[in-house]
Design a protein around this motif. Structure first.
Motif, PDB file in Angstrom:
ATOM      1  N   ILE A 193      23.039 -10.513  38.170  1.00 56.72           N
ATOM      2  CA  ILE A 193      22.849  -9.109  37.793  1.00 56.72           C
ATOM      3  C   ILE A 193      21.381  -8.851  37.455  1.00 56.72           C
ATOM      4  N   ALA A 194      20.748  -9.771  36.732  1.00 60.27           N
ATOM      5  CA  ALA A 194      19.327  -9.624  36.388  1.00 60.27           C
ATOM      6  C   ALA A 194      18.471  -9.599  37.661  1.00 60.27           C
ATOM      7  N   GLU A 195      18.793 -10.474  38.613  1.00 62.93           N
ATOM      8  CA  GLU A 195      18.063 -10.474  39.886  1.00 62.93           C
ATOM      9  C   GLU A 195      18.231  -9.146  40.613  1.00 62.93           C
ATOM     10  N   LEU A 196      19.457  -8.640  40.628  1.00 59.94           N
ATOM     11  CA  LEU A 196      19.720  -7.368  41.298  1.00 59.94           C
ATOM     12  C   LEU A 196      19.045  -6.201  40.588  1.00 59.94           C
ATOM     13  N   GLN A 197      19.000  -6.234  39.252  1.00 61.83           N
ATOM     14  CA  GLN A 197      18.298  -5.182  38.498  1.00 61.83           C
ATOM     15  C   GLN A 197      16.815  -5.196  38.836  1.00 61.83           C
ATOM     16  N   ASP A 198      16.244  -6.382  38.950  1.00 60.30           N
ATOM     17  CA  ASP A 198      14.836  -6.504  39.316  1.00 60.30           C
ATOM     18  C   ASP A 198      14.605  -5.952  40.726  1.00 60.30           C
ATOM     19  N   ALA A 199      15.484  -6.311  41.645  1.00 56.47           N
ATOM     20  CA  ALA A 199      15.366  -5.797  43.011  1.00 56.47           C
ATOM     21  C   ALA A 199      15.520  -4.279  43.036  1.00 56.47           C
ATOM     22  N   LEU A 200      16.430  -3.750  42.233  1.00 51.80           N
ATOM     23  CA  LEU A 200      16.634  -2.305  42.151  1.00 51.80           C
ATOM     24  C   LEU A 200      15.380  -1.613  41.621  1.00 51.80           C
ATOM     25  N   SER A 201      14.742  -2.208  40.632  1.00 54.30           N
ATOM     26  CA  SER A 201      13.505  -1.633  40.093  1.00 54.30           C
ATOM     27  C   SER A 201      12.419  -1.551  41.163  1.00 54.30           C
ATOM     28  N   VAL A 202      12.300  -2.591  41.974  1.00 53.30           N
ATOM     29  CA  VAL A 202      11.311  -2.587  43.062  1.00 53.30           C
ATOM     30  C   VAL A 202      11.654  -1.496  44.072  1.00 53.30           C
ATOM     31  N   LEU A 203      12.926  -1.387  44.418  1.00 50.17           N
ATOM     32  CA  LEU A 203      13.332  -0.328  45.347  1.00 50.17           C
ATOM     33  C   LEU A 203      13.006   1.050  44.780  1.00 50.17           C
ATOM     34  N   ASP A 204      13.313   1.254  43.508  1.00 54.89           N
ATOM     35  CA  ASP A 204      13.025   2.549  42.887  1.00 54.89           C
ATOM     36  C   ASP A 204      11.529   2.868  42.924  1.00 54.89           C
ATOM     37  N   LEU A 205      10.695   1.865  42.662  1.00 56.44           N
ATOM     38  CA  LEU A 205       9.248   2.082  42.724  1.00 56.44           C
ATOM     39  C   LEU A 205       8.816   2.485  44.130  1.00 56.44           C
ATOM     40  N   LYS A 206       9.333   1.803  45.118  1.00 54.72           N
ATOM     41  CA  LYS A 206       8.979   2.124  46.504  1.00 54.72           C
ATOM     42  C   LYS A 206       9.497   3.508  46.905  1.00 54.72           C
ATOM     43  N   ILE A 207      10.701   3.835  46.504  1.00 54.68           N
ATOM     44  CA  ILE A 207      11.270   5.161  46.810  1.00 54.68           C
ATOM     45  C   ILE A 207      10.426   6.253  46.162  1.00 54.68           C
ATOM     46  N   ASP A 208      10.052   6.040  44.907  1.00 53.54           N
ATOM     47  CA  ASP A 208       9.206   7.019  44.219  1.00 53.54           C
ATOM     48  C   ASP A 208       7.850   7.154  44.918  1.00 53.54           C
ATOM     49  N   HIS A 209       7.304   6.024  45.349  1.00 61.35           N
ATOM     50  CA  HIS A 209       6.023   6.050  46.068  1.00 61.35           C
ATOM     51  C   HIS A 209       6.139   6.893  47.334  1.00 61.35           C
TER      52      HIS A 209
END
Length: 136
Positions: free
Chosen positions: A110-126
């Motif tokens: 779950i922690a790994e997936l949360q980290d991956a989700l954070s990266v996706l969110d940053l890229k989507i926002d970008h």
């Protein structure tokens, strides 16, 4: 809600055929037979003609096994857990240890997936900013 309940509330039966269990669980008849063969399923009763007859308890067990599969637990560990269940109450500590180890693995995943989700969110926002759209 149990494996066979729904919002419309179908009648609960005493015994289910392998095709009925396959329809209720989404598992194939082949998978159900394999589970039984490798010891993941407890002994399944048979009719006088030799057809498997699954019980409500079997359906509950299959629902639990489905959750274990979702955790990524190895089949060998699931089989070991099933063996411990069949051995009786004196195996509670060993069963708990297996589940605690799996829980630790799930929390890490779950922690790994949360980290991956954070990266996706940053890229989507970008890309939303670059493309002039809105952010999520």
């Amino acid at each position: 809600m149990s494996v066979i309940e729904s919002t419309t509330g179908p009648a609960v039966k005493d015994r289910y055929t392998i095709s009925e269990v396959a329809a209720l669980t989404g598992l194939s008849a082949h998978t159900l037979r394999w589970y039984e063969r490798i010891g993941l399923m407890p002994h399944v009763d048979r009719s006088h003609t030799g057809q498997r007859r699954f019980t409500e308890r079997d359906l509950g067990w299959l629902a639990f096994v489905g959750k274990l599969r979702l955790t990524g637990m190895a089949v060998a560990d699931m089989v070991r857990y099933a063996e411990l269940v069949r051995e009786g109450d004196h195996t509670h500590d060993a069963r708990r240890a297996i589940l605690e180890s799996t829980r630790t693995d799930v929390v890490a995943r779950i922690a790994e997936l949360q980290d991956a989700l954070s990266v996706l969110d940053l890229k989507i926002d970008h890309y939303a900013t670059v493309c002039g759209g809105t952010t999520s």
